[in-house]
Design a protein around this motif. Structure first.
Motif, PDB file in Angstrom:
ATOM      1  N   UNK A  14     -30.387  30.101  20.592  1.00 59.05           N
ATOM      2  CA  UNK A  14     -30.024  30.254  19.135  1.00 59.05           C
ATOM      3  C   UNK A  14     -29.292  28.937  18.676  1.00 59.05           C
ATOM      4  N   UNK A  15     -28.821  28.172  19.504  1.00 63.18           N
ATOM      5  CA  UNK A  15     -28.186  27.008  19.136  1.00 63.18           C
ATOM      6  C   UNK A  15     -29.021  25.944  19.049  1.00 63.18           C
ATOM      7  N   UNK A  70     -32.401  25.640  19.839  1.00 67.28           N
ATOM      8  CA  UNK A  70     -33.974  25.704  19.217  1.00 67.28           C
ATOM      9  C   UNK A  70     -34.160  26.392  17.983  1.00 67.28           C
ATOM     10  N   UNK A  71     -33.465  27.394  17.768  1.00 72.44           N
ATOM     11  CA  UNK A  71     -33.684  28.338  16.399  1.00 72.44           C
ATOM     12  C   UNK A  71     -32.553  27.916  15.260  1.00 72.44           C
ATOM     13  N   UNK A  72     -31.364  27.241  15.762  1.00 71.63           N
ATOM     14  CA  UNK A  72     -30.598  26.701  14.695  1.00 71.63           C
ATOM     15  C   UNK A  72     -30.077  27.934  13.966  1.00 71.63           C
ATOM     16  N   UNK A  73     -29.769  29.209  14.724  1.00 69.63           N
ATOM     17  CA  UNK A  73     -29.230  30.289  14.126  1.00 69.63           C
ATOM     18  C   UNK A  73     -27.673  30.095  14.119  1.00 69.63           C
ATOM     19  N   UNK A  74     -27.054  29.694  15.373  1.00 60.41           N
ATOM     20  CA  UNK A  74     -25.773  29.462  15.491  1.00 60.41           C
ATOM     21  C   UNK A  74     -25.249  28.016  15.696  1.00 60.41           C
ATOM     22  N   UNK A 115     -20.396  29.701  15.042  1.00 59.48           N
ATOM     23  CA  UNK A 115     -20.518  30.407  13.812  1.00 59.48           C
ATOM     24  C   UNK A 115     -21.752  30.281  13.613  1.00 59.48           C
ATOM     25  N   UNK A 116     -22.230  31.413  12.708  1.00 61.62           N
ATOM     26  CA  UNK A 116     -23.733  31.673  12.088  1.00 61.62           C
ATOM     27  C   UNK A 116     -23.967  30.613  11.063  1.00 61.62           C
ATOM     28  N   UNK A 169     -16.202  24.466  28.881  1.00 62.95           N
ATOM     29  CA  UNK A 169     -16.774  25.764  29.490  1.00 62.95           C
ATOM     30  C   UNK A 169     -17.602  26.386  28.386  1.00 62.95           C
ATOM     31  N   UNK A 170     -18.760  26.940  28.545  1.00 60.90           N
ATOM     32  CA  UNK A 170     -19.556  27.298  27.313  1.00 60.90           C
ATOM     33  C   UNK A 170     -18.989  28.288  26.863  1.00 60.90           C
TER      34      UNK A 170
END
Length: 129
Positions: free
Chosen positions: A90-91, A93-97, A112-113, A105-106
């Protein structure tokens, strides 16, 4: 076989997609999880929360919502791995987050959306459009 297609071919029709130890999803299941995560973050924003949501908080919420589908420690570990992979996609590839506060630490990074992301407003924890 598509990387996101589940080997057992199981499909769900209501609520957020269940998590399992099997890390392969079809696109429909992936979309259900993405919409659930987006819904959770938007609800946090609507309740007046500012500054994003930690990745670990998102994962904990999703796991809590799907406890009925997680029966073993192995399934729980698989769910964490799956959700971390989905959030990473989502971060990156899709650039949603968006990562608004990074961390070594992940789980501690704050997300943020994307303000341009539009999800179906009828989606909620108990209903899928």
């Amino acid at each position: 076989q598509d990387e996101r297609e589940r080997a057992d071919g199981e499909e769900t029709t209501d609520g957020p997609a269940p998590v399992s130890k099997n890390l392969k999803l079809n696109f429909e299941e992936y979309e259900k999880i993405v919409k659930a995560i987006a819904y959770f973050i938007r609800e946090q924003e609507r309740s007046g929360r500012e500054g994003g949501v930690s990745q670990q908080e998102i994962i904990n919420w999703y796991i809590q919502e799907n406890l009925d589908n997680i029966e073993t420690e192995e399934a729980l570990a698989g769910a964490f791995k799956l959700l971390n992979s989905i959030i990473e996609r989502m971060i990156t590839i899709d650039n949603i987050l968006w990562v608004i506060e990074d961390s070594r630490v992940k789980g501690e990074r704050v997300l943020q959306l994307n303000v341009n992301y539009v999800h179906e407003s009828t989606f909620g924890p108990t209903s899928v459009a």
